[in-house]
Each structure stands twice: as structure tokens, then as C-alpha cells.
Design an enzyme around this catalytic site. Structure first.
Site, mmCIF file in Angstrom:
data_model
loop_
_atom_site.group_PDB
_atom_site.id
_atom_site.type_symbol
_atom_site.label_atom_id
_atom_site.label_comp_id
_atom_site.label_asym_id
_atom_site.label_seq_id
_atom_site.Cartn_x
_atom_site.Cartn_y
_atom_site.Cartn_z
ATOM 1 N N LYS A 90 0.898 -1.321 -0.084
ATOM 2 C CA LYS A 90 -0.068 -0.112 0.071
ATOM 3 C C LYS A 90 0.808 1.251 0.063
ATOM 4 C CE LYS A 90 -4.320 1.384 2.599
ATOM 5 N NZ LYS A 90 -5.040 1.029 3.740
ATOM 6 N N GLU A 127 -18.916 -5.757 10.290
ATOM 7 C CA GLU A 127 -20.062 -5.021 11.202
ATOM 8 C C GLU A 127 -20.861 -5.933 11.854
ATOM 9 O OE1 GLU A 127 -17.860 -2.259 8.126
ATOM 10 O OE2 GLU A 127 -19.169 -4.231 7.805
ATOM 11 N N ARG A 164 -25.453 -2.686 7.585
ATOM 12 C CA ARG A 164 -24.894 -4.059 7.422
ATOM 13 C C ARG A 164 -25.312 -4.811 8.811
ATOM 14 N NH1 ARG A 164 -19.514 -4.870 4.416
ATOM 15 N NH2 ARG A 164 -20.777 -5.502 2.858
#
Length: 610
Positions: free
Chosen positions: A268, A354, A382
Site C-alpha cells: 500500500k 460489522e 449491514r
């Protein structure tokens, strides 16, 4: 522009015109380039990413990390005939550049400009507008079934999913189905950079790290792993920045008869020194920054809502050993970093999950603790079932802290927090707090954590806190901001209290007598608010959320149940998916700034012939 680190931009003959002409980039042109020219193109793309994202804000680190991977995908497969589905969607800037949109990045994430996520209205190459994690594999399963059912056996489906998103429950459900169906034209690409927003956690992260050991490398090693045990042919790990290795891996994958998983290792922030040196999130998402240093272009002295919450939770945590915190892979963005630094054994990062976060919080509460689940408001969608039937049904003391509630701005439809009011209004026994400034945020967080009788929730927007608005009167759970009128009751929910005060000032000059009420606890609707409604000729609620099924509707119902003949008009976001743009622009466009609220009051007044 030159990058501050990484390889020197190469020069090339023959195709240098194409490399330096982003307006001519396309998948077809990319596939025609010699491999050495693709390396030059990768360097050029990194330069453009730094240039445009530093100027506009957006997801920098994830896109710097997938430059070579995206180029190899577009060379190995023929989009849009072959379907590329990028999980989460924030890693598609390179994909957008290669599919004819490189010249549009000067308007990245601006109103009317290019989106920061896949957008079906922008290009036939964008199949899915997903920016919530762990969905790509399920889309791929459905697409593969659809193509098989229609005799389109030559079309490849290639979902690209990160190691963080792979840990989500939906991804495992999809893996189970993909492997069981035995598709011959599905190639799952696991983009493993060891992070989601921050470093990944849990058993899957340990397992993936173990696959990088030399004894596991290469499909010929014959070692079993999670994916081979499920029925995938496993290829990798592959250096995700080595174009030759990537192209060889995809060629090998295309030769397999059955579902394949290509495990790529990427970094990243690759090629941009400030991102590579950032141990927290590798410049995952940035505001407007100096491209040379990575420093913010302007200093912000005012605290954000997230800062205030984080400071107050850490303070309360020192006094309340029963208070614990739960997050879903976003410790720092949700304000939990300070609490985690002070109480590391009392913070639980469950990864991008979640549903599990909220259900696990139910278990924590059953065990005698008071968990604080800190998530973005858009991600509450969610976990609604867990909130309803695992937390509320058991009347458990779980506190939800919903960051980025309401209109958030440039991230677009999937990241506006517009549905939490509607969802929360359906949950029996849940209490919703609406802080309007830093002072009330601190107070209401303390009150929420003192409530042991059931779930509580606090919501606040993105950005810096509003100017403090002290109450002139307090009636139960309702604060009054200024004089008490008799014509119009303006009910400002949370951050909308400030614009309501400004609208009141405009309306007063036009002869209206206006009361501004700011409910501290908005759900259930306070009895005091119903009594206030009865004393005014018109009630106008203002909420930075969907007005359908929101707090305004709850107030109108409460008035009807109490036989109070109040005329209630609700101002909020219509039932639509709101595009990207700045928060002030979108608030004004929706009639939720001071002028829009005043206009809405006058329109309601005239329509009722008051």
C-alpha cells in the site's frame, strides 16, 4: 511531476506518445504495449495519482498499491467482455485511468466530476458500484451463474478482493458457493497487502502471512491451505508489483479448469515516500495535501467530532473499567486510537465485519461490560439485524457511536450516512442522542454510557464541530435555543441545530415568531417535544438524514398518538441516492442550509394557509 521516491521515470521510444497522452489510454492500447513500455506507463500513472489525489483528496495509498496489478488484469483479460469487479471500490483509480477517464481526474470527487468509486454511469467497464467491503465474490458468483445460464461460457469473471475484505462474513459465504459450483471461468484475485485501513487482524491474517513462507510458494509446492481445502486451485504468492510474474500467473490461471485463486502481494502506498513511511494507514484516504511532503495543505485548529468523541471516551474509560470498545478495522478513523493506547486490552478490532462487531458486543454486554461500537453510519446498515434481534431484543446496554452521519460529501452515494435515523427508529427500546456541538457530545456520551437498560446510539457528521450553542432553556430531553415563539417550532436534529438558529433569524425579520428546539435525545420522541408542538401553529423538523421514516415522521406519529393536532412538515434528504460533492454544496442543494430551511418554513406556512 516527479514522485518523491520510487524508480526514476523511464524513457521509451515508439510508444512514448501513448504513455504521455492519458486521453488515449484504453484497455486495447494497453494490451498492445510491449512489456517494457508498460513499466513506463506504471510510473506515469503513479505520478498522476499523486498529482490529482493530493489536489482533490481521496484514496491514495490503496491505488498506488495496485498499479501493476490493475495493468496486468487489463492485459490478461478483456474488459468489459470479461468482468473485473473490484471489492470495496476505492482501489479503482488506476482502472478508471486505463478505461478512458484519465483526463477527468482534475475533477476527482467534485460535484459533477468523476466519482472516487466505480460508477456504472461513467463507463461500461464499471460493473458494480460497490464501496462496502466483502461483496465482490458474491457479485462474481451471480455473474458466473448468469453467463453459464445464457451460454456465454467464454466470459471470465475476475473479482479482486483485499485480505482485509476477505475476512468479512459475506466473502466466506461467497467462497463456499464459488468453490462448490466449480466454475471454470472464475479467477479470484486476492490483493494481500497485510492491511485494510490498518494492519489486518485475526486468524486469516496469520494464515495468509504463513503462505508467504518459501515452503508454500508456487502452485507446484502442493501444500494445502484454506483455499485449496475449499476446492480452489491456488496460485501464488505472486509479487504484485512484478508485471512479468503477474502476467504469468494470470496466464496459468486461464489454463485451469475450475475456480482459481491468485494470491498477490502488494504494498500500500507503493512509490510515494510519505505513504510508505506512514505506519498507521499508508495514506489510505487523504484530504488536500502537499505532494512533496504529504503534509496537509492547511492546518485545522478546530477539533473534529471524532476527536471530541475519542478524547471523552478515553476520559470516561479511566473512570469506568466496564467500558470497552469495538471497531470494524477502523480504529483511528472512528476515534478509538487514544482509548486503545491507554487501554489496549479493552479494545477489540474485529476486522471488516460489522455484523460480528454488533453481535459480539451483545455478548460483551451479556458478560457484564458496556461496549461502545464505533462505526461509520453508512456501515450500520449491514448490522441492523444484529442490532434489532441480538442487542435490542435482549435489552442489552450497547452504545453505538455513528461517525460520518448524514451528508458526508465527496465519497458519494454509498458513504453518505442517510439511513441510520430510519433504521434506528424501528428498534424498540433504543435511545438515540443527537449532539449539536462538542459540549453536548461529551454530555450525551456520558449519559449513554450510564444507561444500562438497553441500547443507545449517538450520531454526528464528518468534519469539525459546530460552534457551541448553549441552551437558553431545557425542558426534559429538549434544549431550547433562544426565545420561545408561537408561530413555528423549528426542530433541529443534531448538527442541524445551527442552521435552524440561522434560519430563525431570517424568519424573525419577516415577522415570524419562531422557537428552535434541539432534542438531546431524539428517539423515542420526548413527550416534551410533543407538548411544544401543541403550542405552535406549525412544526418543521430538520434532519441530516433520509426524511422517509426518520425522526420527523416519528414526531408526527407521536403527535397523532397523543391527539395533538400539530401540522408537522419534515425537511430532510429525499428518497434518493445522493451523488458526491462537498457537504456545504449538498446541504444547500437539499434545502438543509439556513436559506433552504427558511424557504421550507415559508412554503409550509403558505401551503397550510396559516
Amino acid at each position: 511531476m516527479r514522485l518523491s521516491s520510487g524508480p526514476e521515470p523511464a524513457t521509451a521510444d515508439g510508444n512514448s506518445h501513448l504513455v504521455e497522452t492519458p486521453g488515449e489510454w484504453s484497455p486495447q492500447a494497453l494490451r498492445a504495449l510491449p512489456l517494457d513500455e508498460v513499466t513506463v506507463l506504471a510510473s506515469r500513472i503513479r505520478s498522476l495519482l499523486v498529482e490529482h489525489v493530493c489536489a482533490a483528496g481521496g484514496h491514495l495509498g490503496p491505488n498506488l498499491g495496485v498499479v501493476e496489478l490493475t495493468l496486468a488484469l487489463h492485459r490478461g483479460f478483456e474488459s468489459p467482455r470479461d468482468v473485473l469487479v473490484f471489492d470495496t471500490g476505492h482501489q479503482t483509480y488506476v482502472h478508471k485511468m486505463i478505461t478512458g477517464r484519465a483526463d477527468l481526474f482534475g475533477q476527482l470527487r467534485r460535484s459533477g466530476g468523476i466519482s472516487g468509486y466505480p460508477s456504472r454511469s461513467e463507463s461500461v467497464h464499471d460493473w458494480v458500484e460497490n464501496s462496502h467491503a466483502s461483496t465482490a465474490l458474491s457479485y462474481a458468483d451471480g455473474l458466473a451463474k448468469a453467463f453459464a445460464a445464457q451460454g456465454q461460457e467464454q466470459r471470465w469473471v475476475v473479482p479482486v478482493i483485499g485480505d482485509g475484505a476477505m475476512a468479512g462474513g459475506l466473502a466466506f459465504e461467497a467462497l463456499n458457493n464459488l468453490a462448490g459450483a466449480g466454475y471454470s471461468k472464475v479467477v479470484v484475485v486476492l490483493n494481500d497487502n497485510g492491511r485494510s485501513y490498518a494492519p489486518t487482524t485475526g486468524a486469516l491474517a496469520v494464515h495468509l502471512a504463513g503462505l508467504q513462507h518459501p515452503s508454500h510458494r508456487g502452485s507446484e509446492a502442493g501444500r494445502s491451505n484454506l483455499f485449496t481445502d475449499l476446492g480452489f486451485v491456488y496460485i501464488g504468492p505472486v509479487d504484485g508489483h512484478d508485471l512479468v510474474a503477474l502476467e504469468q500467473a494470470f496466464e496459468e490461471a486461464r489454463a485451469v479448469q475450475g475456480p482459481v485463486l491468485v494470491h498477490t502481494l502488494t504494498r500500500k502506498g507503493r512509490g510515494y515516500r510519505p505513504a510508505e513511511a506512514d505506519d498507521i494507514d499508508c495514506f489510505h484516504a487523504v484530504g488536500i495535501i502537499d505532494p512533496a511532503t504529504g503534509a496537509p495543505s492547511s492546518s485545522v485548529s478546530e477539533p473534529t467530532w471524532t476527536d471530541v468523541f475519542g478524547d471523552e471516551l478515553a476520559r470516561i474509560g479511566a473512570q469506568r473499567p466496564d467500558v470497552v470498545a469495538v471497531c470494524a478495522a477502523m480504529l483511528q478513523p472512528t476515534g478509538l486510537k487514544r482509548f486503545a493506547d491507554r487501554f489496549p486490552r479493552r479494545v477489540f478490532d474485529v476486522g471488516i465485519a460489522e455484523q460480528h462487531a454488533v453481535c459480539s458486543a451483545a455478548g460483551l454486554a451479556m458478560g457484564g461490560l458496556h461496549p461502545v461500537v464505533a462505526i461509520y453510519a453508512t456501515f450500520l446498515n449491514r448490522a441492523f439485524d444484529q442490532l434489532l434481534l441480538d442487542v435490542a431484543l435482549h435489552r442489552l446496554p450497547v452504545t453505538l457511536v455513528l461517525d460520518r452521519a448524514g451528508i458526508t460529501g465527496p465519497d458519494g452515494p454509498s458513504h453518505h450516512g442517510l439511513w441510520d435515523h430510519t433504521l434506528l427508529s424501528l428498534v424498540p427500546g433504543l435511545r438515540l442522542a443527537e449532539p449539536r456541538d462538542a459540549v453536548t457530545l461529551r454530555e450525551l456520551l456520558q449519559e449513554a454510557l450510564s444507561d444500562q437498560d438497553g441500547p443507545t446510539a449517538l450520531r454526528f457528521p464528518k468534519g469539525t464541530t459546530n460552534e457551541d450553542l448553549p441552551a437558553t432553556h431545557r425542558v426534559g430531553h429538549v434544549d431550547l435555543l433562544g426565545p420561545i415563539g408561537h408561530d413555528v417550532l423549528l426542530v433541529g436534529l443534531g448538527a442541524m441545530a445551527g442552521p435552524c438558529v440561522a434560519a430563525r433569524d431570517q424568519l424573525t425579520t419577516q415577522g415570524f415568531s419562531v422557537t428552535v428546539a434541539a432534542p438531546r435525545w431524539a428517539l423515542p420522541v420526548p413527550e416534551e417535544l410533543v407538548r411544544l408542538a401543541a403550542g405552535h401553529r406549525l412544526v418543521v423538523t430538520v434532519e441530516d438524514s433520509a426524511r422517509a421514516g426518520g425522526v420527523g415522521d416519528a414526531l408526527a406519529q407521536a403527535c397523532a398518538d397523543a391527539a395533538v393536532p400539530a401540522r408537522v412538515r419534515n425537511l430532510g434528504v429525499p428518497r434518493l441516492f445522493m451523488a458526491h460533492g462537498s457537504r456545504p454544496e449538498l446541504l444547500a442543494a437539499t434545502g438543509l442550509d439556513a436559506c433552504g430551511i427558511a424557504s421550507g418554513v415559508r412554503l409550509a406556512w403558505d401551503s397550510h394557509q396559516l
